[in-house]
Design an enzyme around this catalytic site. Structure first.
Site, PDB file in Angstrom:
ATOM      1  N   LYS A  22       0.737  -1.221   0.038  1.00  0.00           N
ATOM      2  CA  LYS A  22       0.163  -0.018  -0.060  1.00  0.00           C
ATOM      3  C   LYS A  22       0.935   1.361   0.017  1.00  0.00           C
ATOM      4  O   LYS A  22       0.611   2.201  -0.756  1.00  0.00           O
ATOM      5  CB  LYS A  22      -0.987  -0.039   1.032  1.00  0.00           C
ATOM      6  CG  LYS A  22      -1.619   1.367   1.555  1.00  0.00           C
ATOM      7  CD  LYS A  22      -2.315   1.476   2.845  1.00  0.00           C
ATOM      8  CE  LYS A  22      -2.721   2.619   3.416  1.00  0.00           C
ATOM      9  NZ  LYS A  22      -1.703   3.563   3.699  1.00  0.00           N
ATOM     10  N   ASN A  23       1.770   1.146   0.859  1.00  0.00           N
ATOM     11  CA  ASN A  23       2.791   2.621   1.033  1.00  0.00           C
ATOM     12  C   ASN A  23       3.543   2.770  -0.221  1.00  0.00           C
ATOM     13  O   ASN A  23       4.289   3.793  -0.223  1.00  0.00           O
ATOM     14  CB  ASN A  23       3.537   2.610   2.357  1.00  0.00           C
ATOM     15  CG  ASN A  23       2.650   2.599   3.394  1.00  0.00           C
ATOM     16  OD1 ASN A  23       1.387   3.115   3.293  1.00  0.00           O
ATOM     17  ND2 ASN A  23       3.008   2.095   4.526  1.00  0.00           N
ATOM     18  N   CYS A 116      -6.204   8.223   9.043  1.00  0.00           N
ATOM     19  CA  CYS A 116      -6.143   8.005  10.263  1.00  0.00           C
ATOM     20  C   CYS A 116      -5.845   9.192  11.442  1.00  0.00           C
ATOM     21  O   CYS A 116      -4.691   9.794  10.980  1.00  0.00           O
ATOM     22  CB  CYS A 116      -5.286   6.920  10.542  1.00  0.00           C
ATOM     23  SG  CYS A 116      -5.807   5.515   9.781  1.00  0.00           S
ATOM     24  N   ARG A 121       0.243  15.578  12.377  1.00  0.00           N
ATOM     25  CA  ARG A 121       0.905  15.032  11.252  1.00  0.00           C
ATOM     26  C   ARG A 121       1.157  16.297  10.309  1.00  0.00           C
ATOM     27  O   ARG A 121       0.687  16.315   9.133  1.00  0.00           O
ATOM     28  CB  ARG A 121       0.007  13.924  10.725  1.00  0.00           C
ATOM     29  CG  ARG A 121      -0.008  12.664  11.469  1.00  0.00           C
ATOM     30  CD  ARG A 121      -0.940  11.798  10.612  1.00  0.00           C
ATOM     31  NE  ARG A 121      -0.183  10.696   9.936  1.00  0.00           N
ATOM     32  CZ  ARG A 121      -0.659   9.418   9.428  1.00  0.00           C
ATOM     33  NH1 ARG A 121      -2.149   9.311   9.748  1.00  0.00           N
ATOM     34  NH2 ARG A 121      -0.131   8.828   8.729  1.00  0.00           N
ATOM     35  N   ILE A 123       2.102  18.925   7.554  1.00  0.00           N
ATOM     36  CA  ILE A 123       2.943  18.857   6.407  1.00  0.00           C
ATOM     37  C   ILE A 123       3.915  20.245   6.125  1.00  0.00           C
ATOM     38  O   ILE A 123       4.389  20.348   4.933  1.00  0.00           O
ATOM     39  CB  ILE A 123       1.821  18.800   5.274  1.00  0.00           C
ATOM     40  CG1 ILE A 123       1.226  20.178   4.971  1.00  0.00           C
ATOM     41  CG2 ILE A 123       0.916  17.503   5.269  1.00  0.00           C
ATOM     42  CD1 ILE A 123       0.036  20.069   3.786  1.00  0.00           C
ATOM     43  N   ASP A 124       4.168  20.669   7.147  1.00  0.00           N
ATOM     44  CA  ASP A 124       5.141  21.844   7.069  1.00  0.00           C
ATOM     45  C   ASP A 124       6.544  21.498   6.570  1.00  0.00           C
ATOM     46  O   ASP A 124       7.138  22.272   5.927  1.00  0.00           O
ATOM     47  CB  ASP A 124       5.156  22.598   8.354  1.00  0.00           C
ATOM     48  CG  ASP A 124       5.591  21.691   9.614  1.00  0.00           C
ATOM     49  OD1 ASP A 124       5.056  20.581   9.705  1.00  0.00           O
ATOM     50  OD2 ASP A 124       6.848  22.133  10.297  1.00  0.00           O
ATOM     51  N   ASP A 305       4.054   1.667  12.459  1.00  0.00           N
ATOM     52  CA  ASP A 305       2.955   0.838  12.027  1.00  0.00           C
ATOM     53  C   ASP A 305       2.770  -0.330  12.628  1.00  0.00           C
ATOM     54  O   ASP A 305       1.848  -1.189  12.637  1.00  0.00           O
ATOM     55  CB  ASP A 305       2.774   0.696  10.439  1.00  0.00           C
ATOM     56  CG  ASP A 305       2.069   2.045  10.006  1.00  0.00           C
ATOM     57  OD1 ASP A 305       1.972   3.136  10.579  1.00  0.00           O
ATOM     58  OD2 ASP A 305       2.347   2.325   8.297  1.00  0.00           O
ATOM     59  N   ILE A 327       6.886   8.511  17.526  1.00  0.00           N
ATOM     60  CA  ILE A 327       6.228   9.097  16.229  1.00  0.00           C
ATOM     61  C   ILE A 327       4.985   9.807  16.222  1.00  0.00           C
ATOM     62  O   ILE A 327       4.799  10.931  15.947  1.00  0.00           O
ATOM     63  CB  ILE A 327       6.285   7.947  15.103  1.00  0.00           C
ATOM     64  CG1 ILE A 327       7.456   7.181  15.182  1.00  0.00           C
ATOM     65  CG2 ILE A 327       6.175   8.663  13.822  1.00  0.00           C
ATOM     66  CD1 ILE A 327       8.867   7.915  14.859  1.00  0.00           C
ATOM     67  N   ARG A 397      -8.538  -0.045   4.190  1.00  0.00           N
ATOM     68  CA  ARG A 397      -7.924   0.880   3.777  1.00  0.00           C
ATOM     69  C   ARG A 397      -6.347   0.223   3.431  1.00  0.00           C
ATOM     70  O   ARG A 397      -6.007   0.674   2.402  1.00  0.00           O
ATOM     71  CB  ARG A 397      -7.677   2.388   4.617  1.00  0.00           C
ATOM     72  CG  ARG A 397      -8.973   3.010   4.767  1.00  0.00           C
ATOM     73  CD  ARG A 397      -8.823   4.086   5.595  1.00  0.00           C
ATOM     74  NE  ARG A 397      -7.154   4.973   5.152  1.00  0.00           N
ATOM     75  CZ  ARG A 397      -6.270   5.179   5.922  1.00  0.00           C
ATOM     76  NH1 ARG A 397      -6.338   4.639   7.374  1.00  0.00           N
ATOM     77  NH2 ARG A 397      -5.242   5.555   5.652  1.00  0.00           N
TER      78      ARG A 397
END
Length: 417
Positions: A22-23, A116, A121, A123-124, A305, A327, A397
């Protein structure tokens, strides 16, 4: 919303072929936008997030054909550079289309992505890196409007090895002539897979998987045929299910080198792990020995994960184990549901302390995110009696037909009528 019934308390025995990653496939699908010719993506898993990526590509003007295994993306007629808010909210990975749109059109407009709810999280890091490369950024009513007036190839250093930021820089720089050095990038196997796909399209990228990526872009990227790597998180899920339930499970089409940290921890726990070129065999008695500490870190450290998955595997461990999550601050949402099943876990800040119990019992539980949901499925299979798992849409997902996969391993699962 569907629910899945899991009838636990029995060991697992069987073989399973691991799905495509998936990733990996999501940034690769975004990268097809950079071509002016069709691209064939093999081993493309049939997931909700993949379907969402198809919707985004079609919204941008691409055509997509998909048979459940191979996706053919034709970006020839792509012309739109705006992703509607409702599509951005479907998955976190939608943000990687930013670099692809800038590489193709020189402009892009997106809203903040969904996915999720694991905590902050930001995005800077993405936006800072793109700004260094000449992208002008403006926020307007929740939208991020980006314009690339003049590309500035140079050395860009990430303050944190963000996977998404690394992918966005690679996607932008791959499509424009010039050389950029990316220092302190993410080093995950999925980054290497994206590098290999972009090179297959005609880019010249070296160093993925190390602490420096050198990107020489090309304005003439072309179509290609490519096969996505196996999903290491899915492989970890089924391995942890075998550890939790006991039994013997053989996983085909895996990359053992992508799972070194997990396999090392399992061996320390007394689990019998056998590796072949593309296979992993797990043999367990269902009660692993505890290790003192598992700490999540950026790759090649222990993946965040996999933390919920391993925690589910050690709820019946002999001894106590501390999970230190570095994380995501909201990565312990599954713990409250574990408690419903008789687990002994307590949270202290960014630590979860698991005291192994002899038995778990079935309960009604609810998935709050993708990997936490998979962890609850593992716990349900190792518990006695029936567990009813809600929120399965989160699991879908990232897992192809998880009910059928678990059934192949001898588990008893059925959809709630």
């Amino acid at each position: 919303m569907r629910s899945l019934n899991l009838y636990g308390g029995e060991p697992l025995h069987g073989e399973l072929t691991v799905q495509g990653s998936k990733n990996s496939v999501l940034p690769i699908l975004a990268a097809t936008l950079l071509s002016r010719e069709p691209c064939e993506i093999h081993n493309c898993p049939d997931l909700l997030d993949v379907r969402a990526a198809f919707e985004i590509l079609e919204n941008l003007g691409c055509t997509v054909q998909y048979d459940g295994e191979t996706a053919v993306v034709d970006p020839t007629a792509a012309s739109r550079s705006v992703i509607p808010d409702e599509l951005m909210r479907k998955m976190r990975s939608s943000v990687m289309f930013l670099g692809a749109m800038l590489g193709r059109f020189g402009r892009a407009c997106i809203s903040y992505p969904g996915g999720c709810e694991l905590g902050a999280r930001p995005i800077d890091i993405h936006l800072s890196a793109l700004s260094r490369l000449g992208v002008e950024l403006r926020e307007d009513g929740g939208d991020i409007r980006c314009l690339l007036r003049r590309y500035l190839p140079q050395t860009v250093t990430l303050m944190f090895p963000s996977v998404g930021a690394t992918e966005n820089v690679m996607l932008l720089c791959a499509a424009i002539p010039g050389e950029t050095l990316l220092i302190h990038p993410a080093r995950e196997p999925e980054i290497v897979d994206l590098q290999n796909f972009l090179n297959c399209m005609g880019a010249e990228i070296r160093g993925a998987g190390s602490d420096c990526i050198r990107i020489r872009g090309s304005a003439q990227l072309h179509g290609c045929s490519y096969t996505v790597i196996p999903d290491r998180i899915a492989a970890a899920t089924y391995a942890c299910a075998a550890v939790a339930c006991g039994g013997e499970v053989l996983l085909h089409k895996t990359e053992p080198g992508h799972l070194l940290m997990l396999l090392a921890v399992l061996r320390d726990m007394g689990v019998d792990v056998k590796e072949d070129e593309d296979q992993i065999r797990i043999i367990s008695d269902g009660r692993p020995d505890a290790v003192p500490l598992v700490k999540t870190l950026p790759y090649p450290g222990f993946p965040t994960d996999m933390q919920p998955l391993l925690m589910a595997a050690v709820l019946k461990a002999r001894g106590s184990i501390v999970f230190n999550e570095t994380i995501f601050e909201n990565r312990f949402k599954h713990v409250g549901e574990f408690l419903r099943m008789g687990a002994d876990v307590r949270i202290e800040g960014m630590n979860a302390i698991v005291n192994g119990v002899r038995r778990l019992h079935g309960a009604k539980v609810q998935a709050a995110d993708l990997r936490g949901g998979a962890a609850l499925a593992i716990a349900g299979l190792s518990a006695e009696g029936k567990t009813t798992l809600g929120g399965v849409e989160h699991i879908e997902r990232g897992y192809v037909a998880i009910d059928k996969a678990l059934t192949e391993l001898g588990a008893k699962v059925a959809w709630e009528p």
